[in-house]
Design a protein around this motif. Structure first.
Motif, short mmCIF file in Angstrom:
data_model
loop_
_atom_site.label_atom_id
_atom_site.label_comp_id
_atom_site.label_asym_id
_atom_site.label_seq_id
_atom_site.Cartn_x
_atom_site.Cartn_y
_atom_site.Cartn_z
N SER A 193 0.81 -1.22 0.00
CA SER A 193 0.00 0.00 0.00
C SER A 193 0.84 1.27 0.00
O SER A 193 0.32 2.36 -0.24
CB SER A 193 -0.95 0.01 1.21
N GLY A 194 2.15 1.13 0.26
CA GLY A 194 3.03 2.28 0.14
C GLY A 194 3.00 2.89 -1.25
O GLY A 194 3.25 4.08 -1.44
N LEU A 195 2.68 2.07 -2.27
CA LEU A 195 2.62 2.54 -3.64
C LEU A 195 1.65 3.70 -3.78
O LEU A 195 1.89 4.64 -4.54
CB LEU A 195 2.23 1.39 -4.57
N TRP A 196 0.51 3.64 -3.07
CA TRP A 196 -0.50 4.70 -3.19
C TRP A 196 -0.68 5.49 -1.90
O TRP A 196 -1.63 6.27 -1.78
CB TRP A 196 -1.84 4.09 -3.60
N ALA A 197 0.22 5.33 -0.94
CA ALA A 197 0.05 5.99 0.36
C ALA A 197 0.40 7.47 0.32
O ALA A 197 -0.14 8.27 1.09
CB ALA A 197 0.89 5.30 1.43
N GLY A 198 1.31 7.88 -0.56
CA GLY A 198 1.76 9.26 -0.62
C GLY A 198 1.31 9.95 -1.89
O GLY A 198 0.67 9.35 -2.76
N TRP A 227 -6.31 -2.93 7.48
CA TRP A 227 -6.68 -3.60 6.22
C TRP A 227 -7.64 -2.76 5.38
O TRP A 227 -7.51 -2.70 4.15
CB TRP A 227 -7.30 -4.96 6.52
N ALA A 228 -8.60 -2.09 6.04
CA ALA A 228 -9.57 -1.29 5.28
C ALA A 228 -8.91 -0.09 4.62
O ALA A 228 -9.23 0.27 3.48
CB ALA A 228 -10.71 -0.84 6.19
N MET A 229 -7.96 0.54 5.35
CA MET A 229 -7.30 1.71 4.79
C MET A 229 -6.31 1.31 3.71
O MET A 229 -6.05 2.10 2.79
CB MET A 229 -6.58 2.50 5.89
N VAL A 237 -15.58 2.30 7.15
CA VAL A 237 -15.21 1.25 8.10
C VAL A 237 -13.93 1.63 8.84
O VAL A 237 -13.83 1.50 10.07
CB VAL A 237 -15.03 -0.10 7.37
N TRP A 238 -12.94 2.11 8.08
CA TRP A 238 -11.67 2.52 8.69
C TRP A 238 -11.88 3.65 9.69
O TRP A 238 -11.34 3.62 10.81
CB TRP A 238 -10.70 2.95 7.59
#
Length: 706
Positions: A101-106, A194-196, A254-255
């Motif tokens: 998820s780091g790919l789309w985290a920033g 997981w949801a985020m 949910v998150w």
């Protein structure tokens, strides 16, 4: 560092190839259709094929860019600035998901991922039309590639958006390892859920997918083609994108409910609103497409809704990356993104509006588009009002979201609006809209006959009244007394309730909401039954109506849940005296018939992160009903705190327990809520997604498009 420099160079080259290929595909497609007027058929087809190949090269290059970043996150060996600042140090079972998820985290990674998704959808357009490529397909591809070029330009020509930039040496030791400052960098611990982890990519799939209906709409205007070909070819992309956008919004809720520790799932945050805006326009666009295909109406509506949906997608990007609007979810401002995305918003709306002016004869008002006298109570009028209300609500919401960035001389300019302000608009408009879609199935096309309406309304109306009676009993015996008790408490939460209006107005909204929800549920249920029983049609040809009925019923279910879980929450905040020597609490924490009895507290080391957890047994009316374990997680690297709520779910309500740490005197700081009907919201949302998913399997025509 040599390896790092090589990876950075390879990634930058791949990004440059994507940009050049994208620009080449646009030029080739433009030249292809420019040559059409000169009758160069073979030459035109050759250029169109080359344009498609260039688009696929751009997709391949962007795929390589994403794979490079994924490898960097998974290996943890490459010191790219973006990778270091968005890496997760989690060591649990889901560590791989958090690293991915780091790919789309920033900011830069999310822009790259978004660009890759647009190129993926373009590749799907090429694949879907490979056997019978029409000029409208290549025209739409050219428009979509223009959008992709804008994203690639932001990535290439803005230093703060370049995902392959090297890490600043100040974060490194002499031997190239991370120093103390560098080790403090990394993914926000709040995102390690997981949801985020799934929430952003589902949103981005929806965002990117809305590019395709927009591209087909502009292509239809350019080629002066007012047939339903562009609608049929873009409908699968619209439904798929709307489904994933809704799924992303739900996962975000949910998150927010589980992780942020405030007990709610929607707070009207600007970034939350930015995801809702295109979803609302998507609702209008889906209904417009339905009428366009069935009756040849709403041609201009469909084109402009497609343009508005895309512009609101870009507006969401503008909000999160411009720095003009404050939000807990927003990225830092970037001047290049600010200018380029603002231009893209304006250009997308002007392209549709100006195009329709020039094509007013073909896309203008035809005789059957007009509402005849006496037809205001017709399904035609209901669809028109549906579109109008969704567009109006989205525009109002967008204006309110941007109000703090507007000049003071404009209404609401410079003001940051509270959640109560949004609710004051959304609640009555939402009820009016739900009432409209509840009545719509009982209306006839062009004109509604009284006897026919009464026949359709009788059975669902009787069932709806039965459900309404049950809901009113629940309201009178539970919800309304809880509301009164909250007002009598005199707490800040009571003051916030009064901000939403007087008790009389509050109660009237609830009662009307339950009535509308009951009608909507049973009208939709009977419409589903009639559709299933209809003869002379195949099962697959019935799917569109069936999915529509399921989605409408789900909206009714969600409405019931929203009334309880957002309007009648009971909240108690305070401290619970605690004796550390004996590890005991002097009393129990009480709320709405529940008793929280302290058992023990634990300090748990989770791979370096520290979880401070408190365990309570829960009793209701003297009987044990479960255990909750709220806690506070402290990240070992960033020292950020993350609240982990303890939630005890029941069929009609949730007990939501938050432990906020120790007070100065050593007592427990507690925030405990009872959220009525929250499970109904989740159930309704799941049914809505099922209905939307079914729509993807509607009957296809002979050309392989829906």
């Amino acid at each position: 560092m040599d390896v790092t420099a090589s990876i950075s160079l390879i990634g930058t080259i791949a990004l440059a190839i994507a940009l050049i290929s994208c620009a080449a595909s646009i030029v080739l497609i433009v030249f292809a259709f420019s040559s059409e007027r000169f009758g160069e058929g073979k030459h035109q087809m050759r250029l169109r094929k080359l344009g498609r190949i260039a688009s696929l090269v751009s997709f391949a290059a962007l795929t390589a860019c994403c794979l490079i970043l994924v490898w960097c996150f998974m290996s943890g060996d490459v010191l790219l600035d973006y990778v270091v600042k968005n890496s997760s140090d989690s060591t649990g079972d889901l560590a791989w998901l958090f690293k991915l998820s780091g790919l789309w985290a920033g900011r830069s990674g999310s822009l790259l991922f978004w660009a890759w998704l647009i190129s993926l959808f373009d590749a799907l357009v090429i694949f879907a039309s490979r056997k019978d490529a029409q000029r409208i397909d290549d025209g739409a591809l050219g428009v979509s590639q223009c959008v992709l070029l804008a994203f690639l330009a932001v990535l290439m020509f803005s230093g703060s958006n370049m995902p392959f930039a090297l890490l600043d040496p100040q974060y490194l030791t002499e031997d190239g390892a991370l120093n103390q400052m560098g080790e403090a960098l990394g993914m926000n611990s709040l995102l390690e859920h997981w949801a985020m982890a799934i929430h952003p990519p589902t949103l981005f799939i929806g965002y990117a997918g809305f590019t395709i209906p927009f591209a087909y709409a502009i292509a239809a205007v350019i080629f002066n083609d007012d047939s339903d070909a562009w609608v049929r070819r873009s409908s699968p992309f619209l439904l798929f994108s709307w489904l994933f956008l809704g799924l992303g919004i739900g996962l975000g809720a949910v998150w927010a409910y589980v992780v942020l520790g405030w007990g709610g799932y929607w707070g009207w945050d600007p970034v939350e609103n930015s995801s809702l805006l295109p979803w609302l326009i998507g609702v209008a666009l889906i209904h417009s497409f339905s009428v366009y295909k069935k009756r040849g109406q709403f041609k201009r509506w469909s084109v402009m809704c497609a343009c508005l949906a895309f512009s609101f997608v870009v507006l969401g990007t503008f909000i999160t990356r411009s720095g003009l609007v404050e939000s807990v979810h927003a990225f830092t401002g970037d001047p290049v993104s600010l200018v380029l995305f603002l231009v893209l918003i304006v250009a997308s709306i002007l392209a549709g509006a100006i195009g329709l002016i020039f094509r007013r004869k073909s896309f203008g008002v035809v005789e059957r588009d007009e509402l005849d006298e006496g037809s205001l109570l017709s399904r035609d009028a209901a669809f028109y009002l549906n579109n109008l209300m969704m567009v109006m609500f989205a525009v109002i919401l967008a204006y309110m979201t941007l109000s703090s960035a507007l000049p003071p001389f404009l209404p609401l300019g410079g003001m940051s609006l509270s959640a109560a302000s949004y609710d004051a608009v959304a609640r009555p408009l939402g009820l009016l809209y739900c009432a409209l879609i509840a009545i719509c199935p009982m209306l006839g096309w062009k004109r509604t006959l009284g006897k026919e309406f009464a026949k359709r309304a009788m059975a669902p109306g009787i069932c709806a009244l039965a459900l309404f009676a049950v809901l009113i009993f629940y309201y009178v015996t539970y919800l309304e007394p809880s509301y009164r008790a909250m007002l009598d408490s005199g707490t800040p939460a009571a003051s916030q309730l009064l901000e939403h209006g007087s008790p009389l107005y509050y109660g009237a909204l609830s009662v009307i909401g339950f009535l509308v929800a009951s009608l909507l549920m049973f009208n939709s249920a009977f419409m589903l039954i009639r559709t299933v029983k209809a003869s002379g049609a195949t099962v697959w040809s019935k799917v569109p109506k069936m999915s529509g009925a399921i989605c409408h019923a789900a909206v009714g279910i969600i409405l019931i849940g929203l009334i309880g879980s957002s309007m009648y929450v009971t909240e108690v905040t305070g401290t619970l005296a605690y004796d550390e020597e004996s590890d005991s609490a002097e009393s129990t924490f009480k709320i709405q018939g529940y008793d929280l009895i302290y058992k023990h507290r634990d300090i748990i080391d989770e791979g370096g992160d520290v979880l401070y957890q408190v365990t309570f047994d829960v009793e209701r009316d003297g009987s044990y009903v479960g255990t909750v374990q709220p806690g506070v997680m402290v990240s070992k690297t960033t020292q950020q705190q993350k609240l982990e709520a303890g939630v005890l779910g029941f069929p009609t309500e949730d007990l939501f327990v938050v432990f906020q740490g120790l007070d100065q005197d050593g007592s427990f700081n507690m925030d405990v809520r009872v959220n009525p009907l929250i499970s109904v919201v989740w159930a309704g949302f799941a049914i809505l997604m099922i209905g939307a998913f079914l729509s993807l399997f509607s009957k296809r025509d002979g050309n392989g498009v829906r």
